[in-house]
Scaffold this motif. Structure first.
Motif, PDB file in Angstrom:
ATOM      1  N   ALA A 108      15.671   9.267   5.489  1.00 16.79           N
ATOM      2  CA  ALA A 108      16.523   8.207   6.100  1.00 16.79           C
ATOM      3  C   ALA A 108      15.602   6.773   6.208  1.00 16.79           C
ATOM      4  CB  ALA A 108      17.279   8.356   7.190  1.00 16.79           C
ATOM      5  N   LEU A 109      14.543   7.085   6.758  1.00 15.23           N
ATOM      6  CA  LEU A 109      13.442   6.139   6.675  1.00 15.23           C
ATOM      7  C   LEU A 109      13.007   5.581   5.530  1.00 15.23           C
ATOM      8  CD1 LEU A 109      11.208   7.325   9.892  1.00 15.23           C
ATOM      9  CD2 LEU A 109      12.998   5.466   9.727  1.00 15.23           C
ATOM     10  N   LEU A 110      12.768   6.646   4.401  1.00 11.34           N
ATOM     11  CA  LEU A 110      12.438   6.189   3.037  1.00 11.34           C
ATOM     12  C   LEU A 110      13.365   5.377   2.294  1.00 11.34           C
ATOM     13  CD1 LEU A 110       9.986   6.647   1.108  1.00 11.34           C
ATOM     14  CD2 LEU A 110      11.205   8.841   0.291  1.00 11.34           C
ATOM     15  N   VAL A 111      14.594   5.620   2.524  1.00  7.44           N
ATOM     16  CA  VAL A 111      15.934   4.992   1.963  1.00  7.44           C
ATOM     17  C   VAL A 111      15.935   3.438   2.628  1.00  7.44           C
ATOM     18  CG1 VAL A 111      18.118   4.928   1.739  1.00  7.44           C
ATOM     19  CG2 VAL A 111      17.137   6.778   1.232  1.00  7.44           C
ATOM     20  N   LYS A 112      15.744   3.268   3.894  1.00  2.00           N
ATOM     21  CA  LYS A 112      15.792   2.122   4.671  1.00  2.00           C
ATOM     22  C   LYS A 112      14.621   1.093   4.151  1.00  2.00           C
ATOM     23  CE  LYS A 112      16.169   0.365   9.274  1.00  2.00           C
ATOM     24  NZ  LYS A 112      16.230   0.737  10.644  1.00  2.00           N
ATOM     25  N   GLY A 113      13.422   1.744   4.152  1.00  2.67           N
ATOM     26  CA  GLY A 113      12.269   0.937   3.875  1.00  2.67           C
ATOM     27  C   GLY A 113      11.977   0.585   2.581  1.00  2.67           C
ATOM     28  N   TYR A 114      12.390   1.717   1.500  1.00  2.00           N
ATOM     29  CA  TYR A 114      11.979   1.535   0.167  1.00  2.00           C
ATOM     30  C   TYR A 114      13.110   1.908  -0.751  1.00  2.00           C
ATOM     31  CZ  TYR A 114       7.427   1.069   2.129  1.00  2.00           C
ATOM     32  OH  TYR A 114       6.376   0.711   2.897  1.00  2.00           O
ATOM     33  N   PHE A 115      14.278   1.173  -0.453  1.00  2.00           N
ATOM     34  CA  PHE A 115      15.370   1.415  -1.396  1.00  2.00           C
ATOM     35  C   PHE A 115      15.382   1.477  -2.850  1.00  2.00           C
ATOM     36  CE2 PHE A 115      19.868   0.547  -3.019  1.00  2.00           C
ATOM     37  CZ  PHE A 115      20.349   1.759  -2.616  1.00  2.00           C
ATOM     38  N   PRO A 116      14.519   0.242  -3.361  1.00  2.93           N
ATOM     39  CA  PRO A 116      14.632   0.335  -4.830  1.00  2.93           C
ATOM     40  C   PRO A 116      13.748   1.537  -5.416  1.00  2.93           C
ATOM     41  CG  PRO A 116      13.731  -1.809  -3.834  1.00  2.93           C
ATOM     42  CD  PRO A 116      13.770  -0.889  -2.471  1.00  2.93           C
ATOM     43  N   MET A 117      12.877   2.207  -4.973  1.00  5.79           N
ATOM     44  CA  MET A 117      12.400   3.430  -5.003  1.00  5.79           C
ATOM     45  C   MET A 117      13.467   4.627  -5.033  1.00  5.79           C
ATOM     46  SD  MET A 117      11.370   6.702  -4.016  1.00  5.79           S
ATOM     47  CE  MET A 117      11.166   6.399  -2.489  1.00  5.79           C
ATOM     48  N   ALA A 118      14.160   4.694  -4.044  1.00  6.70           N
ATOM     49  CA  ALA A 118      15.178   5.831  -3.718  1.00  6.70           C
ATOM     50  C   ALA A 118      16.335   5.599  -4.468  1.00  6.70           C
ATOM     51  CB  ALA A 118      15.581   5.852  -2.237  1.00  6.70           C
ATOM     52  N   GLN A 119      16.774   4.294  -5.050  1.00  4.46           N
ATOM     53  CA  GLN A 119      18.053   4.192  -5.508  1.00  4.46           C
ATOM     54  C   GLN A 119      18.306   4.803  -7.015  1.00  4.46           C
ATOM     55  OE1 GLN A 119      17.532  -0.236  -6.338  1.00  4.46           O
ATOM     56  NE2 GLN A 119      18.518   0.277  -8.511  1.00  4.46           N
ATOM     57  N   PRO A 178      12.006   5.379 -12.394  1.00  2.00           N
ATOM     58  CA  PRO A 178      12.238   5.201 -11.195  1.00  2.00           C
ATOM     59  C   PRO A 178      11.200   4.269 -10.554  1.00  2.00           C
ATOM     60  CG  PRO A 178      12.731   7.264 -11.367  1.00  2.00           C
ATOM     61  CD  PRO A 178      11.828   7.127 -12.636  1.00  2.00           C
ATOM     62  N   GLN A 179      11.423   3.229  -9.636  1.00  2.00           N
ATOM     63  CA  GLN A 179      10.530   2.478  -9.059  1.00  2.00           C
ATOM     64  C   GLN A 179       9.836   3.222  -7.902  1.00  2.00           C
ATOM     65  OE1 GLN A 179      11.798  -1.333  -7.670  1.00  2.00           O
ATOM     66  NE2 GLN A 179      13.539  -1.263  -9.142  1.00  2.00           N
ATOM     67  N   GLY A 180       8.702   3.536  -7.979  1.00  2.00           N
ATOM     68  CA  GLY A 180       7.978   4.539  -6.875  1.00  2.00           C
ATOM     69  C   GLY A 180       7.669   5.931  -7.384  1.00  2.00           C
ATOM     70  N   SER A 181       7.897   5.990  -8.807  1.00  3.67           N
ATOM     71  CA  SER A 181       7.270   7.146  -9.436  1.00  3.67           C
ATOM     72  C   SER A 181       6.740   7.126 -10.947  1.00  3.67           C
ATOM     73  CB  SER A 181       8.308   8.461  -9.261  1.00  3.67           C
ATOM     74  OG  SER A 181       9.552   7.871  -9.676  1.00  3.67           O
ATOM     75  N   GLU A 207       0.766  -1.167   0.144  1.00  3.94           N
ATOM     76  CA  GLU A 207       0.070  -0.117   0.080  1.00  3.94           C
ATOM     77  C   GLU A 207       0.921   1.157   0.017  1.00  3.94           C
ATOM     78  OE1 GLU A 207      -3.519   2.123   2.448  1.00  3.94           O
ATOM     79  OE2 GLU A 207      -2.542   0.216   3.206  1.00  3.94           O
ATOM     80  N   VAL A 208       2.029   1.397   0.912  1.00  2.00           N
ATOM     81  CA  VAL A 208       2.823   2.315   0.914  1.00  2.00           C
ATOM     82  C   VAL A 208       3.570   2.586  -0.685  1.00  2.00           C
ATOM     83  CG1 VAL A 208       4.718   3.461   2.155  1.00  2.00           C
ATOM     84  CG2 VAL A 208       2.881   2.335   3.430  1.00  2.00           C
ATOM     85  N   GLN A 209       3.952   1.409  -1.200  1.00  3.03           N
ATOM     86  CA  GLN A 209       4.610   1.358  -2.109  1.00  3.03           C
ATOM     87  C   GLN A 209       3.676   2.342  -3.441  1.00  3.03           C
ATOM     88  OE1 GLN A 209       5.562  -2.726  -2.999  1.00  3.03           O
ATOM     89  NE2 GLN A 209       7.811  -2.366  -2.390  1.00  3.03           N
TER      90      GLN A 209
END
Length: 1160
Positions: A682-693, A627-630, A586-588
């Motif tokens: 930091a939390l975004l990178v930690k939990g959803y790194f494929p989107m942030a990478q 990008p994954q997540g956008s 859901e958050v993704q």
């Protein structure tokens, strides 16, 4: 009244001294008086007391009298007034009350003894009409002086104590009762570092306060007096509970207190009439609390905790007996506050239920701008005076409402203290009494904390209720984890899991409704914090999706709120969403929403400002796709928002922010907002790194900019962001990572990333000695570098990293030293470094230095690194062979052995890795070391340390590592096993553990260690060999005996490992072993056969050590044992043949037949 304005100029022009001078002169006159036997000073004392009381009630003097002067004058006044002159006694007590309260005087022990004795004697001798003033004086004297009043407690709180008499429910004079309860409450205040009331007195006071709260208001008592009585009792209970002075353990005691607190949480709440039982009882279902049938408005419920010291500490400043006056709201607080009318409430409830996204309606911008909705003023609904309070009746109603609000706030503050005094598992038994649940069809919703948060006219009270709810939710993860409504249940009853899930959904609905309706910024902040607490603890993976979507869309407008605290808490909530059981589908999906989604009507600029880091609008070139997540190459809305808040200057000045944070440079957003944005990143990178990478390098630039700033807190959070980025890459490149190689961040990009860091502020940050926490975080960040990327860095950059870490390992700060020791333990595993003997030696010496540090944390980190370093020795021994072993210094090896032996006697956190290191070093030793006299004693000591640890009462992790270490020792052919004393002790210890240890993982590891020696002579004598066999057979039979249900999941692995060990022993058995083995098989053959057959037929599984075994290996092991035993038995002729091989052949035949049948 008309003449009053004319008096003020006359007073100003009066050539009298200042108020301070006048007061001092009066005090001096009183101090100079001496008592006369004929009592002729009575009139003079009356006048002087009147003047002093008047002065103490007037304007605050510029220079207040000193505490010693006040105490001396009060003692003098009491000495001048005999107890038979009751009017003077009354006035001198009023003077005590006024002076001590006005000038915040703490009476010293000597003066306190005299004044308390005087007041106690006056209570006993004087007429009842003086008692209220005397008790007011007493309350002022004992305030924060409880520890000094110990010898007077029998007179005050004993069986026939004065305060108990006057506070008795049968006391007809309510003012007298209120004064006594207030004195008792002041006695209960704790003083840090001082002894507290004895248990017996605490119990007496608690029961007194409880009886006051349980008593009903009689018709002859006015509302304001009754409110003041309730406030004093609530303050007394709160004082008893604060600081853990009194723990609530008994169910009846807890239930009775919670019942009165629930009752007075709603005291005087307009339009609400409830009946609460005398006691609440823990139950999973809602309690019976009845609502007035006239007002069946939908109401909400929740339970909150104190998230900060918002408990109106300012009230405490009005100390000493002013409980009746403290916390009084002015007209602006009791009148001009938003509250939902019944129609508005029903309308909004309907809106929330019908809208899946809970998008704020057109009313939200007005609410956020501080405008009150129409018909929200409480007096327009509940008062007949139409808000015109100039008349006496209207003014009285306003005053009553103010006092009632104070009672509600007092009850909620007391509830906060109660939550601290009750174990969580006990507290959650009362969940349904305070937290809302969805109402049944045709029934009204029970009242709860959310009722206050939605309906109370006072924003202070609403904020208090939300604090209590936050407190209730804090730490509730385990309790809420049972909730589940992902599958529609169709049963005759409602499971508890569904009830809790329903409560969670109702909490979301009510809090979002409160969010839309609230206009007070302070209360808005509490709502958002409460939502963040709920999101952090709710098990969304077990609930139907949609809850987080509603929260996400509803909170977006508040990120641009005019109040900085609301903006900060909104970011905290977004951080809670992205860290809740991440990654959630859901958050993704929410992260993939376009930037503008949900921002319409927010009344503010989009968080994506013009020119906001244009590089965020494009995917990184290596991604090859959006990008994954956008969608369509747009960056994640939340990511862009946080980056813009951190690095971009704010668009327009915010006066309120500048006032709240004057020290912050006006160019950027306020510091708390930037810090929170960095934490969310930091939390975004930690939990959803494929989107942030896809924005990996851009986020690195953000971290760099933060570490270049002057503010250490911004630097710290920049370093934490850097660490999360590094850790994300590490996780992605692990051998067992689910991310496909082509989807990972390329190593070349990681090299570019770290080159940018090492050429930027990171080295300077690591050397920033004034800020140890910053150094520690930067050290952790440096340890998150990808090994493959490190090997591709330039040589000088590699040397820089190593040099910095070796230097920081000598830091005097334990936090920095621990982080450096841990980082060295990471670097020693890098392939490009571990083969460098000089680096290994330097790292070993640095780790050994830290292993002797006085800080337990430093020693624990150093022991972990020592374990890694010795792992490296084994890897190098296996890959580089003799050359590496010869290059490593014997002296260093001896130091490693001795230091690890010493560390194995340390606390468990150090010991667990120390024994791991011991096993590795003993495995690494060569015959030349074993033969060296310098090593002999150290080897013996280390072996004894390992054996002692295996059989000790240490934690299971320590014992597991010790068994693993002994297994490593058995792998070294240079160490003599056989019948050496230490070998006998080692086998005995392992045999004992495999039979009886409570932890099955330790049993598995001990069975594995027993199966490691590769030669029969290593097992020693026949007797010792058969003892090991017998221990394994017993362990096999006990493989399901455990008191801990959680251990059962390891029982299958345990049986497999024991069967493997038994077959290993059979493959090595000698002829002399067969008689005892045969006897064992005759006695336990049937049980062993069943387990071995299951072992042979069970699918290939990964053992506890990670070794994968298939069916073929297992069958070959059995065949090898048969061939070995057949060869031995063939040499033994006649009756010497014990048929062990035939037993095994029968097992194999049975397995083969079963396999053929299954295949057929």
């Amino acid at each position: 009244m008309a003449a009053e304005p004319e008096l003020e100029p006359e007073l100003e022009l009066e050539p009298e001294p200042s108020p301070a001078g006048s007061l001092r002169r009066c005090l001096a006159r009183l101090g100079a008086l001496r008592a006369r036997p004929d009592g002729s000073r009575r009139t003079e004392l009356h006048l002087l007391f009147d003047q002093l009381i008047s002065e103490s009630c007037g304007p605050q003097p510029a220079a207040a009298p000193g505490p010693q002067d006040v105490c001396a004058v009060l003692v003098q006044g009491c000495q001048l007034v005999p107890l038979d002159q009751e009017h003077l006694v009354s006035k001198v007590c009023q003077l005590i009350h006024h002076l001590l309260n006005r000038y915040q005087v703490m009476v010293d022990e000597q003066h306190l003894n005299f004044l308390l004795s005087y007041c106690i004697s006056a209570l006993r001798q004087c007429s009842s009409w003086t008692h209220v003033e005397i008790l007011q004086a007493l309350a002022a004297l004992v305030y924060n002086n409880g520890p000094k009043c110990q010898k007077y407690l029998p007179d005050l709180l004993g069986k026939a104590g004065l305060l108990l008499q006057f506070s008795d429910p049968a006391q007809p004079e309510v003012e007298l009762r209120r004064a006594a309860v207030r004195s008792m409450a002041n006695l209960c205040l704790s003083v840090p570092g001082q002894p507290y009331l004895d248990e017996s007195y605490r119990t007496v006071c608690f029961q007194t306060f409880l009886s006051v709260l349980q008593s009903s208001k009689t018709t002859d008592v006015d509302d304001i007096t009754f409110c003041m009585l309730l406030q004093s009792a609530l303050k007394g209970v709160q004082s008893l509970l604060n600081g853990g002075k009194m723990k609530l353990m008994q169910t009846d005691q807890i239930g009775a207190l919670l019942a009165v607190l629930k009752k007075f949480m709603f005291h005087g709440l307009p339009g609400l009439s409830i009946e609460v039982p005398t006691a609440l009882y823990p139950a999973p279902l809602p309690q019976y609390d009845k609502r007035s049938p006239v007002k069946q408005e939908q109401a909400e419920a929740a339970t909150s905790k104190q998230t900060g010291s918002r408990r109106k500490k300012c009230k405490g400043k009005q100390k000493k007996g002013e409980f009746g006056e403290e916390g009084r709201e002015g007209p602006e607080d009791a009148g001009n506050e938003s509250v939902l009318g019944a129609d508005m409430l029903k309308l909004q409830l309907g809106d929330v239920q019908s809208s899946p996204c809970l998008e704020p309606g057109p009313r939200v911008p007005d609410v956020c701008a501080g405008k009150e909705p129409p018909s929200s003023q409480p007096w327009k609904r509940f008062s007949s005076s139409e808000s015109e309070y100039s008349d006496t009746e209207g003014g009285l109603q306003s005053k009553v409402r103010s006092y009632q609000a104070n009672v509600r706030q007092g009850a909620l503050a007391c509830f906060l203290s109660t939550i601290k005094s009750i174990e969580k598992r006990v507290l959650y038994g009362y969940w349904s009494a305070f937290v809302p649940d969805a109402p049944g069809i045709g029934s009204p919703q029970s009242v709860s904390l959310m009722t206050i948060a939605l309906k109370d006219p006072s924003p202070k009270t609403r904020a208090c209720a939300l604090q209590v709810l936050s407190a209730f939710l804090e730490g509730s993860k385990q309790f809420l984890s049972v909730a589940e409504d992902a599958n529609d249940h169709k049963r005759a009853f409602t499971p508890f899991s569904v009830t809790i899930a329903s409560s969670i959904r109702e909490l979301h609905r009510c809090l979002l409704l409160a969010l839309v309706a609230e206009s007070s910024s302070q209360t808005l902040t509490q709502i958002v914090k409460c939502l963040a607490n709920l999101v952090s603890n709710a098990p969304y993976s077990r609930l139907k999706p949609g809850l987080l979507t509603r929260v996400w869309n509803q909170i977006k407008p508040y990120i641009s709120h005019k109040d900085v605290n609301v903006r900060v808490s909104s970011l905290t909530l977004l951080g809670a969403i992205v860290s809740a059981q991440a990654p959630l589908p859901e958050v993704q999906l929410l992260l993939q929403q376009p930037s503008s989604s949900g921002l319409s009507g927010s009344g503010s600029a989009s968080p994506g400002r013009p020119g906001c880091c244009e590089q965020w609008g494009k995917a990184a070139p290596w991604a090859g796709q959006s990008p994954q997540g956008s969608p369509a190459g747009q960056p994640c809305w939340l990511l862009r928002l946080c980056v813009s808040l951190v690095v971009l200057p704010r668009e327009d000045p915010c006066p309120d922010a500048a006032t709240a944070f004057p020290s912050v440079c006006s160019v950027y957003e306020p510091c708390p907002l930037r810090l929170e944005a960095l934490q969310v990143l930091a939390l975004l990178v930690k939990g959803y790194f494929p989107m942030a990478q896809s924005y990996f390098l851009g986020l690195g630039e953000v971290a760099c900019r933060c570490m270049e700033e002057m503010d250490p807190s911004i630097q710290l959070h920049g370093a934490k962001l850097l660490e999360e980025l590094g850790t994300g890459v590490l996780q992605q490149h692990k051998p067992d990572s689910p991310t496909a190689p082509e989807q990972r961040v390329p190593v070349s990009v990681v090299v570019t990333f770290w080159t940018m860091m090492l050429n930027g502020p990171l080295p300077g940050t690591l050397q920033n000695s004034p800020h140890a926490t910053l150094q520690t975080s930067a050290c952790d960040a440096l340890s998150s570098i990808l090994p493959e990327a490190f090997s591709l860095l330039q040589g000088d950059q590699q040397i820089l990293c190593v040099t910095l870490l070796l230097g920081l390992n000598h830091s005097e700060n334990p936090l920095v030293k621990a982080a450096a020791a841990r980082a060295l333990g990471v670097y020693i595993l890098f392939p490009c470094l571990r083969q460098d003997v000089m680096f290994v030696a330097d790292t070993a010496n640095a780790i050994l230095n830290s292993l002797h540090d006085k800080s337990p944390n430093v020693r624990a980190k150093a022991a972990w690194s020592l374990g890694n370093l010795t792992d490296t020795l084994i890897i190098n021994m296996q890959t580089l062979g003799q050359s590496f072993q010869e290059e490593l210094s014997d002296l260093l090896l001896l130091k490693l052995l001795r230091s690890a032996t010493e560390a194995s006697k340390d606390r468990d956190k150090v010991k667990s890795n120390a024994v791991r290191a011991l096993g590795n070093v003993l495995h690494f030793l060569q015959p030349c070391h074993v033969a060296n006299p310098r090593f002999r004693e150290a080897v013996e000591e280390s072996l004894q340390a390992l054996i002692a640890t295996v059989g000790s009462e240490a934690t299971m992790k320590v014992r597991w590592n010790a068994c693993y270490a002994l297994g490593n020792v058995f792998k070294n052919p240079a160490l003599p096993l056989g019948e050496t004393p230490w070998a006998t002790q080692a086998f005995s210890a392992l045999s004992s553990v495999v039979k009886s240890c409570k932890n099955f993982k330790v049993r598995i590891k001990s069975a594995m260690a027993l199966s490691i020696p590769s030669k029969r002579e290593c097992y020693g004598s026949t007797e010792q060999f058969c003892q090991i066999w017998s221990a394994l057979v017993v362990a096999l039979q006990r493989s399901e005996d455990t008191e801990d249900f959680l251990e059962f999941k390891y029982s299958s692995s345990l049986r497999s490992q024991i069967c493997r060990a038994l077959l290993h022993l059979l493959q090595l058995a000698r002829a002399t072993d067969l008689p005892l083995l045969g006897a064992s098989l005759r006695e336990h053959g049937q049980a062993i056969r069943a387990h071995v057959l299951h072992y042979l037929s069970s699918s290939g599984e990964e053992s506890e050590a990670g070794a994968h075994t298939d069916l073929g290996d297992r069958q070959r092991g059995l065949q090898g044992a048969i061939e070995h035993l057949s060869g031995i038995e063939s040499e033994l002729q006649g009756k010497a043949r014990l048929r062990v091989s035939l037993y095994l052949e029968d097992v194999l035949a049975h397995h083969t037949n079963a396999t053929e049948l299954a295949e057929a």
